[in-house]
Design a protein around this motif. Structure first.
Motif, short mmCIF file in Angstrom:
data_model
loop_
_atom_site.label_atom_id
_atom_site.label_comp_id
_atom_site.label_asym_id
_atom_site.label_seq_id
_atom_site.Cartn_x
_atom_site.Cartn_y
_atom_site.Cartn_z
N TYR A 269 3.90 33.21 -7.77
CA TYR A 269 4.59 34.09 -6.92
C TYR A 269 6.16 33.54 -6.84
N ARG A 270 7.03 34.45 -7.02
CA ARG A 270 8.40 34.07 -6.84
C ARG A 270 8.87 34.57 -5.49
N LEU A 271 9.82 33.66 -5.12
CA LEU A 271 10.35 33.59 -3.71
C LEU A 271 11.79 33.33 -3.72
N ASP A 272 12.54 34.06 -2.97
CA ASP A 272 14.05 33.89 -2.92
C ASP A 272 14.40 32.41 -1.99
N VAL A 273 15.64 32.45 -1.72
CA VAL A 273 16.27 31.08 -1.45
C VAL A 273 15.68 31.14 0.17
N HIS A 274 15.29 32.20 0.88
CA HIS A 274 15.16 32.14 2.27
C HIS A 274 13.49 32.17 2.32
N GLY A 275 12.69 32.14 1.44
CA GLY A 275 11.03 32.08 1.39
C GLY A 275 10.46 33.34 1.44
N ASN A 276 11.36 34.43 0.99
CA ASN A 276 10.61 35.64 1.04
C ASN A 276 10.14 36.02 -0.43
N PRO A 277 8.67 36.47 -0.58
CA PRO A 277 8.19 36.95 -1.79
C PRO A 277 9.04 38.07 -2.29
N VAL A 278 9.04 37.92 -3.65
CA VAL A 278 9.76 38.78 -4.29
C VAL A 278 8.94 39.54 -5.49
N GLY A 279 8.67 40.63 -5.64
CA GLY A 279 7.81 41.34 -6.54
C GLY A 279 6.53 41.11 -6.24
N GLY A 280 5.64 41.06 -7.13
CA GLY A 280 4.20 40.93 -7.15
C GLY A 280 3.77 39.56 -7.58
N PRO A 281 2.41 39.40 -7.42
CA PRO A 281 1.79 38.08 -7.95
C PRO A 281 1.60 38.22 -9.51
N HIS A 282 1.55 36.96 -9.91
CA HIS A 282 1.46 36.72 -11.43
C HIS A 282 0.45 35.79 -11.70
N ARG A 283 -0.59 36.12 -12.61
CA ARG A 283 -1.71 35.17 -12.99
C ARG A 283 -1.64 34.93 -14.41
N PHE A 284 -1.93 33.49 -14.84
CA PHE A 284 -1.95 33.09 -16.31
C PHE A 284 -3.07 32.71 -16.54
N LEU A 285 -3.96 33.19 -17.19
CA LEU A 285 -5.45 32.89 -17.27
C LEU A 285 -5.30 31.68 -18.60
N HIS B 65 -1.60 33.65 6.80
CA HIS B 65 -0.47 34.42 6.92
C HIS B 65 0.11 35.13 5.93
N TRP B 66 -0.32 35.13 4.77
CA TRP B 66 0.28 36.06 3.56
C TRP B 66 -0.66 36.97 3.00
N GLN B 67 -1.97 36.63 3.01
CA GLN B 67 -2.93 37.33 1.96
C GLN B 67 -2.88 38.99 2.73
N LYS B 68 -3.25 39.07 4.11
CA LYS B 68 -3.37 40.33 4.58
C LYS B 68 -2.07 41.11 4.50
N PRO B 69 -1.07 40.58 5.12
CA PRO B 69 0.34 41.29 5.15
C PRO B 69 0.72 41.97 3.71
N ALA C 173 -1.91 33.81 -2.35
CA ALA C 173 -1.38 33.65 -0.92
C ALA C 173 -1.04 31.93 -0.86
N ALA C 174 -1.70 31.13 -1.62
CA ALA C 174 -1.55 29.71 -1.44
C ALA C 174 -0.41 29.52 -2.39
N SER C 175 -0.09 30.33 -3.38
CA SER C 175 1.07 30.15 -4.25
C SER C 175 2.21 30.50 -3.35
N ILE C 176 2.44 31.64 -2.69
CA ILE C 176 3.64 31.59 -1.41
C ILE C 176 3.60 30.54 -0.54
N ALA C 177 2.63 29.87 -0.17
CA ALA C 177 2.79 28.67 0.89
C ALA C 177 3.07 27.56 0.01
N ILE C 178 2.82 27.55 -1.28
CA ILE C 178 3.37 26.12 -2.05
C ILE C 178 4.90 26.59 -2.26
N GLY C 179 5.48 27.72 -2.45
CA GLY C 179 6.58 27.91 -2.87
C GLY C 179 7.53 27.66 -1.60
N ARG C 180 7.07 28.14 -0.45
CA ARG C 180 7.73 28.17 0.78
C ARG C 180 7.99 26.56 1.09
#
Length: 542
Positions: free
Chosen positions: A320-336, A433-437, A450-457
């Motif tokens: 997941y891509r996050l901006d400098v403030h920790g906000n998710p940008v766009g949608g999730p990406h999966r690389f199988l 904190h991120w999966q449902k919202p 959601a875990a990728s967002i936590a890692i990026g933050r």
């Protein structure tokens, strides 16, 4: 929250310090192959004898014993070949010592877990942090026997460690054991013998700066011509001057060929290794050299343009891509990727997935990738997880070691930094904190996303949760406002939290109509029946 462990500080992973490229030796003549096999077998026998002598020395090894072994090898080969063999021997012995230490730690972890579970009553339930007691007396008895076996193995391993004794198999222990299971491996005895001999050959030479083309033993000129300095007993096989044999095949490195050419033309050290792939019947030449230590970028620089958080799983990367403030940008990406099949297939799958991930990161314009600093050394033992065999297989399938090495080297070529973070609670807190919202009718969020967002933050230095806790009750707004992600100078930073609807709390609906008729109040019991308590509409507050 007192039970949570302290999180490690994120850090930028150092870049690669070495380069290795490979090309195939095509169109070798039968004479070329005979010479390569003879040289490999001769030097492989010398390497086996030297490794045996080094293991016998144990803790008694010293610079004098090393020099004595090298002098002995020089008489039957050459000084440079002897130096390459003794260096490879010391590297292999050091690797065996590290594996021995890891084995001792693994046994100790299993013993601690067994002792803990055996000390609990039968049927005692476990917790998220520790397993419980065993389910039956029969299982308790068998585990007590296993504890005794592990203690015996641990004592023997510690004794060998203190004595400096290691067990090393040139060619690999796994391939050696395959000799007893040829049917399962779908090999004949002759095929296994060819593979075994090829693995025990020694056709390698370290580079030397200042020498012609960076290597005197295995020399490759800018035109791709390969020549080998033959050992003394095989000097009669030479076809050129000074006891050298020139192969008819030439090499042309498609990857990093210009960098390799610059090094050999400047007579800088380049190491070479020739090996045979018995499955394909092909010969390969690998060139490698060291790079100067690359200074890693500061953590603040890596965070300047946002971050891509990556959650590593057994069959895909969730990013997941996050901006400098920790906000998710766009949608999730999966690389199988698929980690079943041969080692070459698994390696190709990891390389392909990482290539797509890095290309997306470059296109997104970020400067770094955040990833967990995973280490499942003590988490995949059957003593800890008991009957959860599928879970242990899942953990074992995550390519942590190969992933780290490949990701760092491939990202460095694209100018990307790798930020390693503590993996604790990323899946748990990300899902909380991120999966449902972020789940919408058009976007499905998994726990891994959601875990990728936590890692990026965490890599950006932000807390995982979206908002901090309300302020204490001694504030003037009485816990009404929350500290959101805003800089100290942003306007409205100390204001109250905006309403979640389009009308103030308690106010009428936007249409101006009530959804239901007002009802009489039940607070006044003695009022006349003809009189009703009708509550007036509330005034707008804003």
């Amino acid at each position: 929250m007192g039970g949570l462990r302290e999180l490690a500080v994120p850090f930028v992973v150092p870049g690669p310090c070495g380069v290795a490229i490979r090309d195939r030796l095509k169109h070798l003549t039968p004479q070329d192959e005979r010479v390569l096999r003879a040289v490999g077998a001769h030097q492989g026998a010398l390497a086996s004898g030297d490794l045996k002598a080094r293991c016998a020395d144990g803790h008694d090894h010293s610079a004098q014993t090393w020099a004595a072994r090298k002098r002995e090898l020089t008489g039957v080969s050459s000084s440079r070949i002897a130096g390459a063999i003794t260096k490879a021997t010391h590297d292999q012995w050091a690797l065996a010592r590290r594996c021995q230490a890891a084995h001792i730690q693994n046994l100790a972890a299993g013993i601690r877990t067994l002792r803990h579970r055996l000390s609990l009553p039968v049927g005692e339930p476990g917790t998220k942090r520790a397993p419980g007691g065993y389910r039956s007396k029969n299982e308790w008895f068998h585990k007590s026997r296993r504890l005794a076996a592990l203690e015996d193995r641990h004592a023997a391993a510690v004794a060998e460690w203190r004595a400096g004794r290691v067990r090393v198999v040139r060619g690999g222990k796994r391939l050696l054991n395959t000799r007893h299971h040829l049917t399962q491996a779908q090999l004949t005895e002759d095929q296994w013998r060819q593979r075994w001999e090829a693995e025990r050959w020694f056709l390698a030479a370290d580079g030397e700066s200042g020498k012609r083309f960076g290597n005197e033993t295995i020399r490759v000129n800018p035109d791709g011509e390969v020549s080998i300095r033959l050992p003394a007993p095989l000097a009669h096989l030479a076809n050129t001057r000074h006891g050298r044999y020139t192969l008819t095949a030439t090499v042309a490195f498609a990857h990093r060929g210009a960098e390799w050419a610059d090094r050999i033309e400047a007579n800088r050290a380049v190491a070479y290794r020739i090996h045979l792939d018995t499955g394909r019947g092909r010969w390969y030449l690998t060139a490698s050299w060291q790079r100067p230590v690359i200074r890693t970028v500061p953590l603040e620089t890596a965070r300047a343009r946002g971050m891509i958080g990556v959650d590593t799983n057994a069959d895909h990367f969730a990013a997941y891509r996050l901006d400098v403030h920790g906000n998710p940008v766009g949608g999730p990406h999966r690389f199988l990727y698929d980690l079943t099949g041969t080692a070459d297939h698994r390696d190709a799958q990891i390389r392909h997935a990482l290539t797509r991930l890095i290309n997306w990161a470059v296109h997104a314009g970020v400067a770094a990738i955040g990833i967990e600093d995973l280490d499942f050394t003590a988490e995949k033992t059957r003593e800890k997880h008991g009957r959860r065999k599928r879970f242990r297989q899942l953990i074992s399938g995550i390519p942590t070691g190969k992933l780290k090495a490949r990701l760092v080297s491939m990202a460095a070529e694209q100018g990307l930094a790798i930020v390693a973070v503590d993996p604790a609670y990323t899946s748990q807190w990300g899902g909380q904190h991120w999966q449902k919202p972020l789940t919408t009718p058009h976007r499905t969020m998994s726990r891994h996303d959601a875990a990728s967002i936590a890692i990026g933050r965490r890599a950006l230095g932000h807390p995982v949760r979206r908002r901090t806790a309300p302020p204490p009750h001694d504030r003037s707004d009485r816990a009404g406002h929350r500290t959101v992600q805003a800089g100290p100078g942003d306007r409205g930073r100390e204001g109250t939290r905006p309403p979640t609807t389009d009308r103030p709390p308690g106010g009428p609906s936007p249409s101006g109509k009530r959804k239901r008729e007002p009802s009489a109040s039940n607070t006044v019991r003695n009022a006349p029946r003809t009189q009703q308590w009708v509550q007036d509409s509330l005034m707008r507050t804003g």
